[in-house]
Design an enzyme around this catalytic site. Sequence first.
Site, PDB file in Angstrom:
ATOM      1  N   CYS A  54      86.432 -22.077 -67.365  1.00 47.34           N
ATOM      2  CA  CYS A  54      85.347 -22.024 -67.382  1.00 47.34           C
ATOM      3  C   CYS A  54      84.242 -21.217 -67.896  1.00 47.34           C
ATOM      4  CB  CYS A  54      85.225 -21.431 -65.945  1.00 47.34           C
ATOM      5  SG  CYS A  54      86.031 -22.110 -64.540  1.00 47.34           S
TER       6      CYS A  54
HETATM    7  N1  LIG Z   1      89.779 -23.715 -62.458  1.00 44.60           N
HETATM    8  C1  LIG Z   1      89.055 -23.071 -61.444  1.00 44.60           C
HETATM    9  O1  LIG Z   1      88.919 -21.537 -61.874  1.00 44.60           O
HETATM   10  C2  LIG Z   1      87.553 -23.432 -61.554  1.00 44.60           C
HETATM   11  C3  LIG Z   1      86.315 -22.456 -60.961  1.00 44.60           C
HETATM   12  C4  LIG Z   1      85.382 -22.675 -60.733  1.00 44.60           C
HETATM   13  C5  LIG Z   1      84.453 -23.645 -60.614  1.00 44.60           C
HETATM   14  N2  LIG Z   1      85.516 -24.435 -61.801  1.00 44.60           N
HETATM   15  C6  LIG Z   1      85.347 -26.315 -61.763  1.00 44.60           C
HETATM   16  O2  LIG Z   1      85.718 -26.852 -60.925  1.00 44.60           O
HETATM   17  C7  LIG Z   1      85.868 -28.629 -61.455  1.00 44.60           C
HETATM   18  C8  LIG Z   1      87.043 -28.921 -61.155  1.00 44.60           C
HETATM   19  O3  LIG Z   1      88.074 -27.802 -61.986  1.00 44.60           O
HETATM   20  P1  LIG Z   1      90.016 -27.820 -61.956  1.00 44.60           P
HETATM   21  O4  LIG Z   1      90.588 -26.561 -62.877  1.00 44.60           O
HETATM   22  O5  LIG Z   1      90.080 -27.944 -60.715  1.00 44.60           O
HETATM   23  O6  LIG Z   1      90.303 -28.463 -62.522  1.00 44.60           O
HETATM   24  P2  LIG Z   1      91.765 -30.022 -62.978  1.00 44.60           P
HETATM   25  O7  LIG Z   1      91.724 -30.522 -63.641  1.00 44.60           O
HETATM   26  O8  LIG Z   1      92.712 -28.549 -62.299  1.00 44.60           O
HETATM   27  O9  LIG Z   1      91.499 -30.841 -61.547  1.00 44.60           O
HETATM   28  C9  LIG Z   1      90.310 -31.651 -61.952  1.00 44.60           C
HETATM   29  C10 LIG Z   1      91.754 -33.133 -61.214  1.00 44.60           C
HETATM   30  O10 LIG Z   1      90.829 -33.863 -60.618  1.00 44.60           O
HETATM   31  C11 LIG Z   1      91.625 -35.313 -61.046  1.00 44.60           C
HETATM   32  N3  LIG Z   1      90.207 -36.477 -61.850  1.00 44.60           N
HETATM   33  C12 LIG Z   1      90.153 -36.543 -62.806  1.00 44.60           C
HETATM   34  N4  LIG Z   1      89.656 -37.712 -63.162  1.00 44.60           N
HETATM   35  C13 LIG Z   1      89.262 -38.103 -61.859  1.00 44.60           C
HETATM   36  C14 LIG Z   1      88.141 -39.338 -60.446  1.00 44.60           C
HETATM   37  N5  LIG Z   1      88.258 -39.502 -62.121  1.00 44.60           N
HETATM   38  N6  LIG Z   1      89.137 -39.190 -59.736  1.00 44.60           N
HETATM   39  C15 LIG Z   1      89.739 -38.295 -59.309  1.00 44.60           C
HETATM   40  N7  LIG Z   1      90.294 -37.451 -59.439  1.00 44.60           N
HETATM   41  C16 LIG Z   1      90.328 -37.109 -61.261  1.00 44.60           C
HETATM   42  C17 LIG Z   1      92.853 -34.724 -62.263  1.00 44.60           C
HETATM   43  O11 LIG Z   1      93.808 -35.784 -61.789  1.00 44.60           O
HETATM   44  C18 LIG Z   1      92.547 -33.325 -61.612  1.00 44.60           C
HETATM   45  O12 LIG Z   1      94.427 -33.255 -60.362  1.00 44.60           O
HETATM   46  C19 LIG Z   1      85.152 -28.354 -63.186  1.00 44.60           C
HETATM   47  O13 LIG Z   1      84.276 -28.510 -63.004  1.00 44.60           O
HETATM   48  C20 LIG Z   1      85.140 -26.215 -63.383  1.00 44.60           C
HETATM   49  O14 LIG Z   1      84.937 -26.466 -63.983  1.00 44.60           O
HETATM   50  C21 LIG Z   1      86.858 -24.292 -61.664  1.00 44.60           C
END
Ligand SMILES: NC(=O)c1ccc[n+]([C@@H]2O[C@H](COP(=O)([O-])OP(=O)(O)OC[C@H]3O[C@@H](n4cnc5c(N)ncnc54)[C@H](O)[C@@H]3O)[C@@H](O)[C@H]2O)c1
Length: 473
Positions: free
Chosen positions: A307
């Site tokens: 992030c």
């Molecule tokens: N990790 C954090 O602490 C956090 C906190 C706040 C916000 N975010 C935001 O949340 C969002 C997700 O982050 P995350 O950390 O969960 O990512 P991540 O990489 O852990 O998970 C994303 C998931 O999406 C799947 N994916 C990718 N493309 C896809 C598609 N087209 N269809 C279905 N599934 C798909 C991947 O296989 C993966 O399992 C991002 O925008 C991030 O900036 C993350």
Amino acid sequence: MRETVTSVNHQAGIGLEDAAALSARFGEKSARVGVIGLGYVGLPLALLFSSNGLQTTGFDIDPSKTEKLERGETYIKHISAAAIAAEVGRKQFRATTDFSGLREMDAVLICVPTPLDEHREPDLSFVRGTAEAIRPHLRPGQLVVLESTTYPGTTEEVVLTILERSGLHCTPRPYRTDGQEVTGSLSGDDDFLLAFSPEREDPGNAIFRTHQIPKVMGGVNGASAIAVQALYAQVFERTILVSSSRAAEMTKLLENIYRCVNIALINELKLLCLRMGIDIWEVIEAAKTKPFGFTAFYPGPGLGGHCIPIDPFYLTWKAREYEFPTRFIELAGELNSAMPAHVVAAVAEALNRRKQCLQGARILVLGVAYKKDIDDLRESPSLRIMKLLEQQGAVVDYHDPYFSSLHKMREYDFKLSAVEPTAGALQSYDAVLISTDHSAYDYHFVVRHARLVIDTRNATHAVKEQREKIVRC
Ligand SMILES: NC(=O)c1ccc[n+]([C@@H]2O[C@H](COP(=O)([O-])OP(=O)(O)OC[C@H]3O[C@@H](n4cnc5c(N)ncnc54)[C@H](O)[C@@H]3O)[C@@H](O)[C@H]2O)c1
């Protein structure tokens, strides 16, 4: 105690009736929720809905994840297999790669990655791909919510545009929020509803659990706002509705930019304090005693995670459209990204004082995750430090309780296995570099047995003996 939704101004069109009916179904827990993207954000969110009695389906393109979940297994350290198995066993939660099931969902939440591309510009390919995947299965009356962090305007400009190619429509209209009340131009002929709600997940946070973190949200119109708040009020202790999806998108960026800029400030002050012979950590502890107007941020070896190093640049990119330079963000980025090189210079200087040089020195890096006590390597400054050390001729090994080996990543390919930090191992290195201050380490033991300790996190603050071996940087 949950704050409940919505006193509705009944001047109504189809969109509003849909929203009211959908809200009622969320309240009765008869609605079905789909979560797309089962990562650090999507999986806990899906389990939260499921454990609160809403039938929940997780969708992901990665079959290894959905198969594990279906077997009741976990792939994220702080989410227990038992919690997943319980929901799967009760048939409240299932996971699949078959997106045709989206049609059955009443609410579809998008939690896919939003990284930067090689030019450090927003890479919305995952969001676009997901909107394209929903489009053929979109049906009237559904609520779609984007959760991925992104620049203001994405929900309307990107997601809505793609979803409307289905032939179904949702018209952006201004609405007003007055506490929990939604007023304004609520009528319209919306076929589906669309909103943005930023995820505030903080992996590894032992104090706040997902449902305790207040949930901000904004709809593209009043009907969407009513529905999205009704949905989240079922599982979050507190919901905060803002007056548009753009305001909700900007809220998340403000939070992350605030962190990014303040971390840069404290990193810069640390460099100055080191020169002035002042202990920055002592100063922070003293400043923290002020009961108002000060929030503590801590210096470190650089920014990490999915992030803080990334999200601010989503706004920088969007601001260009308005010919507006985001100078704080650029400066913070510059300061924070210089920290790994500063750490490497500090290692070289410490070795130099011992008449050794970096070239050929054996360095053991403790902690490669981007922050303490989590199993996440994304954007970790430790990796950058290891690469810089290698480029300067050092022989680098590492240990991290969460990573027994380092596999090929986009930018790095170390081909290393973790070295246990036993007394003998610690003694055998020219320097031990504490990059991530995991709680699992016994820092007294590390200092006792290492020849030289470079501490980027003040992890050794409680160690009283042999402090002459410690260099804080
Ligand atoms: N990790 C954090 O602490 C956090 C906190 C706040 C916000 N975010 C935001 O949340 C969002 C997700 O982050 P995350 O950390 O969960 O990512 P991540 O990489 O852990 O998970 C994303 C998931 O999406 C799947 N994916 C990718 N493309 C896809 C598609 N087209 N269809 C279905 N599934 C798909 C991947 O296989 C993966 O399992 C991002 O925008 C991030 O900036 C993350």
